[in-house]
Design a protein around this motif. Structure first.
Motif, PDB file in Angstrom:
ATOM      1  N   ALA A   1      38.198  23.436  49.117  1.00 39.27           N
ATOM      2  CA  ALA A   1      38.417  22.256  50.130  1.00 39.27           C
ATOM      3  C   ALA A   1      38.720  22.789  51.563  1.00 39.27           C
ATOM      4  CB  ALA A   1      39.690  21.519  49.546  1.00 39.27           C
ATOM      5  N   GLY A   2      39.348  23.933  51.754  1.00 41.04           N
ATOM      6  CA  GLY A   2      39.458  24.209  53.137  1.00 41.04           C
ATOM      7  C   GLY A   2      41.065  24.738  53.426  1.00 41.04           C
ATOM      8  N   ALA A   3      41.983  25.001  52.305  1.00 43.48           N
ATOM      9  CA  ALA A   3      43.207  25.325  52.585  1.00 43.48           C
ATOM     10  C   ALA A   3      43.269  26.929  53.287  1.00 43.48           C
ATOM     11  CB  ALA A   3      44.097  25.377  51.269  1.00 43.48           C
ATOM     12  N   SER A   4      44.200  26.941  54.125  1.00 38.88           N
ATOM     13  CA  SER A   4      44.158  28.266  54.943  1.00 38.88           C
ATOM     14  C   SER A   4      45.186  29.356  54.435  1.00 38.88           C
ATOM     15  CB  SER A   4      44.305  27.996  56.437  1.00 38.88           C
ATOM     16  OG  SER A   4      45.365  27.392  56.746  1.00 38.88           O
ATOM     17  N   TYR A   5      46.010  29.020  53.401  1.00 38.04           N
ATOM     18  CA  TYR A   5      46.931  29.637  52.845  1.00 38.04           C
ATOM     19  C   TYR A   5      46.984  29.159  51.170  1.00 38.04           C
ATOM     20  CZ  TYR A   5      51.201  32.242  51.388  1.00 38.04           C
ATOM     21  OH  TYR A   5      52.081  33.095  50.866  1.00 38.04           O
ATOM     22  N   VAL A   6      46.657  30.097  50.349  1.00 31.38           N
ATOM     23  CA  VAL A   6      46.708  29.645  48.876  1.00 31.38           C
ATOM     24  C   VAL A   6      47.555  30.708  48.021  1.00 31.38           C
ATOM     25  CG1 VAL A   6      45.291  29.069  46.909  1.00 31.38           C
ATOM     26  CG2 VAL A   6      44.553  28.637  49.267  1.00 31.38           C
TER      27      VAL A   6
ATOM     28  N   ILE B   1      55.561  28.493  54.599  1.00 29.72           N
ATOM     29  CA  ILE B   1      56.343  27.750  55.785  1.00 29.72           C
ATOM     30  C   ILE B   1      55.893  28.181  57.315  1.00 29.72           C
ATOM     31  CG2 ILE B   1      58.270  26.973  56.850  1.00 29.72           C
ATOM     32  CD1 ILE B   1      59.412  26.792  53.706  1.00 29.72           C
ATOM     33  N   GLN B   2      55.897  29.537  57.167  1.00 32.91           N
ATOM     34  CA  GLN B   2      55.760  30.106  58.660  1.00 32.91           C
ATOM     35  C   GLN B   2      54.260  30.050  59.049  1.00 32.91           C
ATOM     36  OE1 GLN B   2      57.504  34.041  57.314  1.00 32.91           O
ATOM     37  NE2 GLN B   2      58.885  33.723  59.126  1.00 32.91           N
ATOM     38  N   HIS B   3      53.286  29.915  58.013  1.00 31.57           N
ATOM     39  CA  HIS B   3      51.639  29.815  58.194  1.00 31.57           C
ATOM     40  C   HIS B   3      51.496  28.614  59.168  1.00 31.57           C
ATOM     41  CE1 HIS B   3      47.609  30.497  57.446  1.00 31.57           C
ATOM     42  NE2 HIS B   3      47.554  29.042  57.107  1.00 31.57           N
ATOM     43  N   ASP B   4      50.640  28.833  59.823  1.00 31.65           N
ATOM     44  CA  ASP B   4      50.183  27.699  60.859  1.00 31.65           C
ATOM     45  C   ASP B   4      48.888  27.176  60.080  1.00 31.65           C
ATOM     46  OD1 ASP B   4      52.184  27.774  62.731  1.00 31.65           O
ATOM     47  OD2 ASP B   4      50.974  29.392  63.913  1.00 31.65           O
ATOM     48  N   GLY B   5      48.898  25.874  59.462  1.00 27.24           N
ATOM     49  CA  GLY B   5      48.025  25.551  58.797  1.00 27.24           C
ATOM     50  C   GLY B   5      48.231  24.873  57.479  1.00 27.24           C
ATOM     51  N   PHE B   6      47.407  24.280  56.426  1.00 25.69           N
ATOM     52  CA  PHE B   6      47.827  24.094  55.306  1.00 25.69           C
ATOM     53  C   PHE B   6      47.973  24.867  54.397  1.00 25.69           C
ATOM     54  CE2 PHE B   6      46.604  21.892  51.114  1.00 25.69           C
ATOM     55  CZ  PHE B   6      47.642  21.073  51.021  1.00 25.69           C
ATOM     56  N   SER B   7      49.170  25.001  53.606  1.00 25.78           N
ATOM     57  CA  SER B   7      49.713  26.115  52.702  1.00 25.78           C
ATOM     58  C   SER B   7      49.880  25.425  51.456  1.00 25.78           C
ATOM     59  CB  SER B   7      50.983  26.684  53.177  1.00 25.78           C
ATOM     60  OG  SER B   7      50.816  27.325  54.128  1.00 25.78           O
TER      61      SER B   7
ATOM     62  N   GLY C   1      50.783  35.556  42.897  1.00 28.85           N
ATOM     63  CA  GLY C   1      50.750  36.143  44.067  1.00 28.85           C
ATOM     64  C   GLY C   1      49.924  35.447  45.196  1.00 28.85           C
ATOM     65  N   ARG C   2      49.693  35.960  46.253  1.00 30.26           N
ATOM     66  CA  ARG C   2      48.968  35.689  47.449  1.00 30.26           C
ATOM     67  C   ARG C   2      47.570  35.817  47.081  1.00 30.26           C
ATOM     68  NH1 ARG C   2      54.014  38.073  47.282  1.00 30.26           N
ATOM     69  NH2 ARG C   2      55.183  37.625  49.272  1.00 30.26           N
ATOM     70  N   TYR C   3      46.630  34.802  47.529  1.00 27.32           N
ATOM     71  CA  TYR C   3      45.223  34.880  47.173  1.00 27.32           C
ATOM     72  C   TYR C   3      44.362  34.877  48.375  1.00 27.32           C
ATOM     73  CZ  TYR C   3      46.425  34.802  42.127  1.00 27.32           C
ATOM     74  OH  TYR C   3      46.625  35.136  40.959  1.00 27.32           O
ATOM     75  N   PHE C   4      44.850  33.860  49.398  1.00 27.12           N
ATOM     76  CA  PHE C   4      43.870  33.724  50.311  1.00 27.12           C
ATOM     77  C   PHE C   4      45.013  33.556  51.643  1.00 27.12           C
ATOM     78  CE2 PHE C   4      41.298  31.146  53.358  1.00 27.12           C
ATOM     79  CZ  PHE C   4      40.226  32.081  53.605  1.00 27.12           C
ATOM     80  N   VAL C   5      44.784  34.260  52.717  1.00 25.71           N
ATOM     81  CA  VAL C   5      45.376  33.797  53.923  1.00 25.71           C
ATOM     82  C   VAL C   5      44.309  33.903  55.372  1.00 25.71           C
ATOM     83  CG1 VAL C   5      47.149  34.347  55.668  1.00 25.71           C
ATOM     84  CG2 VAL C   5      47.339  34.714  53.121  1.00 25.71           C
TER      85      VAL C   5
END
Length: 310
Positions: free
Chosen positions: A174-179, A198-204, A263-267
């Motif tokens: 869909a386009g999330a920039s932090y997953v 929270i610190q990420h600029d965009g949809f987390s 964990g973190r998958y995409f940034v």
């Protein structure tokens, strides 16, 4: 102190400041994973130095919807599946607010699924925490969009015939920039992931595994878990969309096989948020609309501060 004078006020914040005096003790079932979300969110906000007055928490319907009753900040308890449009409107009206939306897997991936897809697509600058317990908990255990195939419930007494959705893959597509995915049984990781989101600029988007000991015995406690950032077996670049997609696919398969990966998958740190895009185009005023109304009380229309179409 107003919500506007509190924004940007740097000071040390104690975790207890987010515990409301009216309803300080949550009433979730003993052993519920929702306690883990609340603790992680309080800890993250305190470590980031956020004031309760500069946070808006919008929640949906369900057990997760009680989160803003137990977290002291500005809150909006929306109707089922509608936490994201309310959160988006608040962020557009006052970009200085730290906006968090929260809901369950039925609320977020089912009833509110369309809002989820388009909020991710537009990359609104906010954090979305989805309490994923693979069942409708508040309404007593019906099958949800993430319930595994074969799961027996009141609505599927012979076993769920449907294949569960893939929330991480759906978010990325869909386009999330932090997953990311975390779990209530991993409190330290959960706090750190929420801080990053929270610190990420965009949809987390944070898919938060929250065990339901009352209505979903199959999910148990989501243990043991593997942190993919601490495992050499799952070494990949979170900035690589294709690598993230492969890791998500494996993670979503593994969960229903009894293997919990978190964990973190995409940034994506380079993509501008919706608010940044609008500001660059001159379609979003530098001064928040909410602040204008607060100061002088004179309501304006969009055509008063945006150039008309030629």
């Amino acid at each position: 102190m107003s919500a506007f004078s509190a924004i940007g006020d740097e000071r040390e914040v104690a975790q207890d400041e987010f515990t409301p005096s009216i309803e300080p003790q949550p009433t979730w079932c003993p052993g519920c994973g929702d306690y883990g979300v609340l603790k992680a969110l309080k800890g993250a906000m305190a470590e980031l130095g956020k004031n309760p007055e500069e946070i808006l928490l919008a929640t949906g319907i369900g057990c997760s919807g009680k989160l803003n009753s137990y977290f002291d900040s500005y809150g909006f308890h929306t109707i089922h599946g509608r936490s994201l449009p309310v959160a988006r409107a608040a962020k557009l009206a006052n970009d200085g607010l730290e906006v968090i939306a929260a809901g369950g897997d039925g609320d977020g991936y089912g009833i509110g699924g369309n809002h989820f897809i388009h909020t991710a697509r537009e990359n609104h600058d906010m954090t979305y925490i989805v309490f994923n317990n693979e069942v409708f908990g508040l309404t007593k255990g019906q099958t949800s969009p993430t319930s595994p195939k074969g799961h027996k419930s009141k609505t599927q007494p012979n076993g769920n015939a449907k294949t569960p959705i893939r929330p991480l893959s759906m978010s990325l597509t869909a386009g999330a920039s932090y997953v990311a995915r975390t779990a209530a049984v991993n409190p330290n990781q959960a706090k750190e992931i929420i801080k990053e989101a929270i610190q990420h600029d965009g949809f987390s988007h944070v898919d938060f595994l929250t065990q339901c000991p009352t209505w979903n015995k199959d999910a148990k406690q989501y243990v043991p878990y593997i942190d993919i950032q601490d495992s050499e077996e799952y070494d990949f670049d979170v900035h690589d969309r294709r690598a993230a997609q492969d890791a998500m696919h494996e993670t979503e398969d593994a969960l229903y096989e009894g293997k919990v990966l978190t964990g973190r998958y995409f940034v994506d740190d380079e993509r501008p948020s919706y608010q940044q895009e609008k500001r660059q185009r001159g379609e979003l005023p530098e001064q928040p609309l909410a602040e204008r109304y607060f100061e002088d009380g004179e309501w304006e229309r969009s055509y008063d501060f945006i150039d008309r179409h030629a």
